[in-house]
Design a protein around this motif. Structure first.
Motif, PDB file in Angstrom:
ATOM      1  N   UNK A   6       0.833  -1.204   0.000  1.00  0.00           N
ATOM      2  CA  UNK A   6       0.000   0.000   0.000  1.00  0.00           C
ATOM      3  C   UNK A   6       0.869   1.256   0.000  1.00  0.00           C
ATOM      4  N   UNK A   7       0.368   2.301  -0.622  1.00  0.00           N
ATOM      5  CA  UNK A   7       1.030   3.604  -0.543  1.00  0.00           C
ATOM      6  C   UNK A   7       0.134   4.526   0.267  1.00  0.00           C
ATOM      7  N   UNK A   8       0.741   5.396   1.045  1.00  0.00           N
ATOM      8  CA  UNK A   8      -0.058   6.384   1.776  1.00  0.00           C
ATOM      9  C   UNK A   8      -0.031   7.685   0.969  1.00  0.00           C
ATOM     10  N   UNK A   9      -1.212   8.137   0.581  1.00  0.00           N
ATOM     11  CA  UNK A   9      -1.340   9.413  -0.129  1.00  0.00           C
ATOM     12  C   UNK A   9      -1.808  10.475   0.838  1.00  0.00           C
ATOM     13  N   UNK A  10      -1.147  11.637   0.795  1.00  0.00           N
ATOM     14  CA  UNK A  10      -1.506  12.736   1.706  1.00  0.00           C
ATOM     15  C   UNK A  10      -1.752  13.986   0.868  1.00  0.00           C
ATOM     16  N   UNK A  11      -2.815  14.682   1.157  1.00  0.00           N
ATOM     17  CA  UNK A  11      -3.070  15.952   0.486  1.00  0.00           C
ATOM     18  C   UNK A  11      -3.148  17.037   1.557  1.00  0.00           C
ATOM     19  N   UNK A  12      -2.127  17.896   1.589  1.00  0.00           N
ATOM     20  CA  UNK A  12      -2.101  18.964   2.590  1.00  0.00           C
ATOM     21  C   UNK A  12      -2.843  20.174   2.028  1.00  0.00           C
ATOM     22  N   UNK A  13      -3.950  20.500   2.645  1.00  0.00           N
ATOM     23  CA  UNK A  13      -4.722  21.655   2.184  1.00  0.00           C
ATOM     24  C   UNK A  13      -4.812  22.709   3.264  1.00  0.00           C
ATOM     25  N   UNK A  20      -4.870   8.698   2.884  1.00  0.00           N
ATOM     26  CA  UNK A  20      -5.488   7.390   2.699  1.00  0.00           C
ATOM     27  C   UNK A  20      -4.447   6.332   2.393  1.00  0.00           C
ATOM     28  N   UNK A  21      -4.780   5.096   2.710  1.00  0.00           N
ATOM     29  CA  UNK A  21      -3.946   3.938   2.350  1.00  0.00           C
ATOM     30  C   UNK A  21      -4.491   3.395   1.034  1.00  0.00           C
ATOM     31  N   UNK A  22      -3.670   3.415  -0.005  1.00  0.00           N
ATOM     32  CA  UNK A  22      -4.168   3.122  -1.346  1.00  0.00           C
ATOM     33  C   UNK A  22      -3.400   1.952  -1.951  1.00  0.00           C
ATOM     34  N   UNK A  23      -4.121   1.030  -2.614  1.00  0.00           N
ATOM     35  CA  UNK A  23      -3.407  -0.054  -3.293  1.00  0.00           C
ATOM     36  C   UNK A  23      -3.078   0.355  -4.733  1.00  0.00           C
ATOM     37  N   UNK A  24      -2.433  -0.536  -5.462  1.00  0.00           N
ATOM     38  CA  UNK A  24      -1.955  -0.158  -6.806  1.00  0.00           C
ATOM     39  C   UNK A  24      -3.078   0.042  -7.808  1.00  0.00           C
ATOM     40  N   UNK A  25      -4.266  -0.434  -7.456  1.00  0.00           N
ATOM     41  CA  UNK A  25      -5.406  -0.241  -8.367  1.00  0.00           C
ATOM     42  C   UNK A  25      -6.194   1.017  -8.033  1.00  0.00           C
ATOM     43  N   UNK A  26      -5.769   1.734  -6.998  1.00  0.00           N
ATOM     44  CA  UNK A  26      -6.460   2.969  -6.638  1.00  0.00           C
ATOM     45  C   UNK A  26      -7.578   2.777  -5.632  1.00  0.00           C
ATOM     46  N   UNK A  27      -7.647   1.606  -4.997  1.00  0.00           N
ATOM     47  CA  UNK A  27      -8.650   1.409  -3.936  1.00  0.00           C
ATOM     48  C   UNK A  27      -8.118   1.974  -2.626  1.00  0.00           C
ATOM     49  N   UNK A  34      -6.886  15.551   9.300  1.00  0.00           N
ATOM     50  CA  UNK A  34      -6.667  16.438  10.438  1.00  0.00           C
ATOM     51  C   UNK A  34      -6.789  17.888   9.987  1.00  0.00           C
ATOM     52  N   UNK A  35      -7.070  18.738  10.931  1.00  0.00           N
ATOM     53  CA  UNK A  35      -7.280  20.157  10.615  1.00  0.00           C
ATOM     54  C   UNK A  35      -5.927  20.858  10.540  1.00  0.00           C
ATOM     55  N   UNK A  36      -5.529  21.261   9.344  1.00  0.00           N
ATOM     56  CA  UNK A  36      -4.202  21.852   9.147  1.00  0.00           C
ATOM     57  C   UNK A  36      -3.948  23.078  10.033  1.00  0.00           C
ATOM     58  N   UNK A  37      -4.889  24.050  10.105  1.00  0.00           N
ATOM     59  CA  UNK A  37      -4.578  25.286  10.849  1.00  0.00           C
ATOM     60  C   UNK A  37      -4.388  25.089  12.353  1.00  0.00           C
ATOM     61  N   UNK A  38      -4.736  23.892  12.864  1.00  0.00           N
ATOM     62  CA  UNK A  38      -4.526  23.640  14.293  1.00  0.00           C
ATOM     63  C   UNK A  38      -3.049  23.590  14.658  1.00  0.00           C
ATOM     64  N   UNK A  39      -2.181  23.394  13.653  1.00  0.00           N
ATOM     65  CA  UNK A  39      -0.757  23.191  13.929  1.00  0.00           C
ATOM     66  C   UNK A  39       0.029  24.422  13.505  1.00  0.00           C
ATOM     67  N   UNK A  40       0.438  25.196  14.478  1.00  0.00           N
ATOM     68  CA  UNK A  40       1.147  26.435  14.177  1.00  0.00           C
ATOM     69  C   UNK A  40       2.589  26.144  13.766  1.00  0.00           C
ATOM     70  N   UNK A  41       3.070  24.956  14.148  1.00  0.00           N
ATOM     71  CA  UNK A  41       4.460  24.602  13.874  1.00  0.00           C
ATOM     72  C   UNK A  41       4.483  23.374  12.961  1.00  0.00           C
ATOM     73  N   UNK A  54      -0.571   6.157  11.362  1.00  0.00           N
ATOM     74  CA  UNK A  54      -0.310   4.842  11.972  1.00  0.00           C
ATOM     75  C   UNK A  54      -1.555   4.316  12.693  1.00  0.00           C
ATOM     76  N   UNK A  55      -2.214   5.202  13.435  1.00  0.00           N
ATOM     77  CA  UNK A  55      -3.434   4.792  14.156  1.00  0.00           C
ATOM     78  C   UNK A  55      -4.510   4.353  13.157  1.00  0.00           C
ATOM     79  N   UNK A  56      -4.662   5.109  12.077  1.00  0.00           N
ATOM     80  CA  UNK A  56      -5.679   4.784  11.059  1.00  0.00           C
ATOM     81  C   UNK A  56      -5.368   3.445  10.388  1.00  0.00           C
ATOM     82  N   UNK A  57      -4.085   3.162  10.179  1.00  0.00           N
ATOM     83  CA  UNK A  57      -3.664   1.909   9.534  1.00  0.00           C
ATOM     84  C   UNK A  57      -4.100   0.675  10.312  1.00  0.00           C
ATOM     85  N   UNK A  58      -4.307   0.848  11.615  1.00  0.00           N
ATOM     86  CA  UNK A  58      -4.721  -0.296  12.451  1.00  0.00           C
ATOM     87  C   UNK A  58      -6.128  -0.776  12.105  1.00  0.00           C
ATOM     88  N   UNK A  59      -6.872   0.075  11.404  1.00  0.00           N
ATOM     89  CA  UNK A  59      -8.243  -0.324  11.027  1.00  0.00           C
ATOM     90  C   UNK A  59      -8.256  -1.284   9.832  1.00  0.00           C
TER      91      UNK A  59
END
Ligand code: ZN
Length: 323
Positions: A6-13, A20-27, A34-41, A54-59
Motif C-alpha cells: 500500500x502507498x499512503x497518499x496525503x493531500x495537505x490543504x 489514505x492507504x491506497x493499493x496499486x489499483x487505486x482502492x 486532520x485540521x491543518x490550521x490547528x498546527x502552528x508549527x 499509523x493509528x488509522x492503519x490499524x483499522x
C-alpha cells in the motif's frame, strides 16, 4: 493471504489534510484527516500526521506493507522535498518537509505540488490513462496545473513548472490583486474565489434582480452561485460565462505550449459542468491557432470524487518505484 503493498497518499490543504492507504489499483482501504490550521508549527504537524496515519492503519483488516508516502502540497517541490512559501497554509517560508517527515519513517517520502499530484493521479487512475500528453487544471480556492508531455510529468529546472494560475490575463486591463503579490493573475478570475469576485463585481455593476442579492459577501460562495445559475439566475450565469471564457482564453495558450490530447478540469468548480465547460471550450476554440482547432478535448477529471487528491498523491509512490 499475501501481504498487500500500500502507498499512503496525503493531500495537505489550507483547511484539511486528508490521507489514505491506497493499493496499486487505486482502492482506498482506510482514510483519515486532520485540521491543518490547528498546527502552528510544521514539526508538530508532521508528528501528528504520522501518528494519525499509523493509528488509522490499524483499522485495515488485511496484512499490509507501506511502500512509501506521497505528499501533495501547495508549492511542494519534488526536487528537494521542500514546501516553499505555501499560499493558504499556516506556515511561512521554506520547509524541508520530506526531511521533517523522515524523522518518523525510513520509507520513501515524495513531496510534490498538489496539482502535479492530481496530474499523475489522472494519468495512472483517471481519464488520462493511456494518453501521452495531457494537462490537469485544479480549480479550488486557487488554480493549479500539472502538465504531462510525452508520457512524463513536467517538473522543470527548479521543480515548479506549470504554475499557470499565476500567469496573467491582459495585465494592462486588470488590477485584480492576487495573493502572490501580482495583479491580474488567472486564479484571481478562474477559481472558486475568482468566481465569487466576478459575481460581486457583476452585482455591483448591474441593477438587474438576482436571488444572490440577499447574501452577504461572507456568505456567498461558489456553491451558492452554482445553485443560483442552475435555477437560471442571469447574473450567476453571467459570472460562470465570464469565468469560463477567461479559462478558455488561457487554455488556448496552454495548447500552444504542450499540444495536449486532453485538458482535465479537476476540483469543486469543475463539477459545474456545461455552465463552465461550454464558454471555456468556445473561447478556447476562438483563440486557438487553426492547427489546434477541434483537436483538444476539455474533460471533467475522472478523479473528481472526494478521494481524488489522496489518490493522486499516493500514485507518486508507484510512479517513482524503481527510479
Ligand atoms: Zn498570482
Amino acid at each position: 493471504m499475501p501481504v498487500k503493498d500500500l502507498a499512503v497518499g496525503v493531500d495537505i490543504g489550507g483547511t484539511n489534510t486528508v490521507f489514505g492507504f491506497v493499493d496499486q489499483k487505486g482502492h482506498i482501504l482506510a482514510e483519515g484527516r486532520l485540521k491543518t490550521p490547528q498546527y502552528k508549527d510544521i514539526n508538530g504537524f508532521a508528528a501528528a500526521l504520522y501518528e494519525k496515519i499509523i493509528v488509522t492503519g490499524r483499522r485495515i483488516t488485511c496484512e499490509f506493507r507501506i511502500k512509501g508516502f506521497g505528499i501533495g502540497a501547495p508549492m511542494g517541490n519534488i526536487n528537494n522535498g521542500t514546501i516553499e512559501y505555501p499560499a493558504g497554509l499556516p506556515w511561512k517560508g521554506i520547509f524541508p518537509f520530506a526531511d521533517i517527515f523522515h524523522r518518523h519513517t525510513s520509507l520513501p517520502v515524495i513531496v510534490t505540488n498538489d496539482a502535479n499530484a492530481a496530474a499523475v493521479g489522472e494519468m495512472i487512475f483517471g481519464g488520462a490513462k493511456g494518453m501521452k500528453n495531457s494537462v490537469v487544471i485544479t480549480l479550488g480556492t486557487g488554480l493549479g496545473s500539472g502538465f504531462v508531455v510525452d508520457g512524463k510529468l513536467v517538473y522543470g529546472h527548479t521543480g515548479f513548472a506549470g504554475e499557470i494560475g499565476h500567469t496573467q490575463i491582459r495585465p494592462e486591463s486588470s488590477n485584480r490583486e492576487c495573493g502572490c503579490g501580482k495583479k491580474g493573475c488567472l486564479e484571481t478570475y478562474v477559481s472558486a474565489t475568482g468566481l465569487k469576485r466576478t459575481l460581486i463585481k457583476i452585482l455591483a455593476d448591474s441593477m438587474a434582480p438576482s436571488r444572490l442579492r440577499k447574501y452577504s459577501t461572507e456568505e456567498l460562495d461558489s456553491k451558492i452561485i452554482f445553485e443560483a445559475a442552475k435555477k437560471g439566475d442571469p447574473l450567476a450565469c453571467l459570472a460562470f460565462e465570464r469565468t469560463g471564457r477567461m479559462l478558455g482564453y488561457k487554455l488556448a495558450d496552454v495548447v500552444a505550449h504542450t499540444n495536449p490530447e486532453a485538458i482535465f478540469l479537476f476540483g469543486g468548480l469543475a463539477l459545474a459542468g456545461d455552465i463552465l465547460f461550454k464558454p471555456a471550450i468556445e473561447s478556447m476554440e476562438e483563440n486557438m491557432l487553426v492547427i489546434y482547432k477541434g483537436r483538444v478535448k476539455i474533460l471533467a477529471s475522472r478523479l473528481n470524487s472526494k478521494n481524488a487528491a489522496v489518490l493522486g498523491a499516493s500514485s507518486l509512490v508507484w510512479s517513482n518505484e524503481g527510479i
